[in-house]
Design a protein around this motif. Sequence first.
Motif, short mmCIF file in Angstrom:
data_model
loop_
_atom_site.label_atom_id
_atom_site.label_comp_id
_atom_site.label_asym_id
_atom_site.label_seq_id
_atom_site.Cartn_x
_atom_site.Cartn_y
_atom_site.Cartn_z
N UNK A 1 0.81 -1.14 0.07
CA UNK A 1 -0.07 0.02 -0.01
C UNK A 1 0.79 1.11 -0.08
N UNK A 2 0.11 2.42 -0.29
CA UNK A 2 0.87 3.90 -0.23
C UNK A 2 1.69 3.83 1.22
N UNK A 3 0.62 3.69 2.33
CA UNK A 3 1.44 3.52 3.55
C UNK A 3 2.59 2.90 3.92
N UNK A 4 2.54 1.60 3.31
CA UNK A 4 3.59 0.59 3.52
C UNK A 4 4.89 1.05 2.74
N UNK A 5 4.81 1.55 1.60
CA UNK A 5 5.84 2.02 0.89
C UNK A 5 6.37 3.36 1.64
N UNK A 6 5.44 4.26 2.06
CA UNK A 6 6.08 5.36 2.95
C UNK A 6 6.78 4.88 4.13
N UNK A 7 6.36 3.72 4.64
CA UNK A 7 7.10 3.19 5.67
C UNK A 7 8.61 2.85 5.38
N UNK A 8 8.54 2.07 4.03
CA UNK A 8 9.75 1.51 3.69
C UNK A 8 10.83 2.80 3.40
N UNK A 9 10.25 3.90 2.88
CA UNK A 9 11.29 4.81 2.65
C UNK A 9 11.72 5.64 3.93
N UNK A 10 10.82 5.82 4.91
CA UNK A 10 11.08 6.28 6.35
C UNK A 10 12.32 5.35 6.89
N UNK A 11 12.13 4.13 6.69
CA UNK A 11 13.24 3.24 7.21
C UNK A 11 14.40 3.52 6.77
N UNK A 12 14.61 3.56 5.12
CA UNK A 12 15.61 3.88 4.54
C UNK A 12 16.41 5.16 4.80
N UNK A 13 15.61 6.22 4.99
CA UNK A 13 16.04 7.29 5.59
C UNK A 13 16.66 7.36 7.07
N UNK A 14 16.18 6.55 7.83
CA UNK A 14 16.87 6.24 9.06
C UNK A 14 18.12 5.31 8.89
N UNK A 15 18.17 4.47 8.01
CA UNK A 15 19.39 3.94 7.67
C UNK A 15 20.48 4.81 7.35
N UNK A 16 20.06 5.46 6.28
CA UNK A 16 21.05 6.52 5.55
C UNK A 16 21.47 7.36 6.84
N UNK A 17 20.86 7.94 7.55
CA UNK A 17 21.25 8.58 8.77
C UNK A 17 22.12 8.04 9.86
N UNK A 18 21.82 6.73 9.87
CA UNK A 18 22.65 5.74 10.70
C UNK A 18 24.26 5.87 10.21
N UNK A 19 24.02 5.68 8.84
CA UNK A 19 25.43 5.29 7.88
C UNK A 19 26.23 6.77 7.88
#
Length: 116
Positions: free
Chosen positions: A58-76
């Motif tokens: 769903x749109x919400x699930x895709x947004x959740x994936x994108x937010x997670x990737x943003x968090x991963x990039x921040x950690x990196x």
Amino acid sequence: MVTDKDGYIHLIQYLTEHLGLFEASEAGGVAGDTVMELFEEQLAAQIIMVCGQNPSLTFAERNMVIREVDAIVYDLEEILAKVANHNATQEQTLFITEFSGLIKNLFDQEIAKMQA
């Protein structure tokens, strides 16, 4: 979704165990991209594959994936702050490609659980 899972913590530990690979290089990389640019490009490519392989998200699930990737990039960015702007070496490029694939695997596993 993934950043709060043990698998992610293990991947971050794996990265920290291999920090020497990144600290050893100054600005002597052979790739045209910096370490962070490569991480961002590889993660983006992997997430595009995740979304393409899971058209039922769903749109919400895709947004959740994108937010997670943003968090991963921040950690990196936090972990690799000293070398983020150095050009990546061939060895670093291989590691980044492998690491990004492992991140994709985490998303694949979590999405499979969500859809089960």
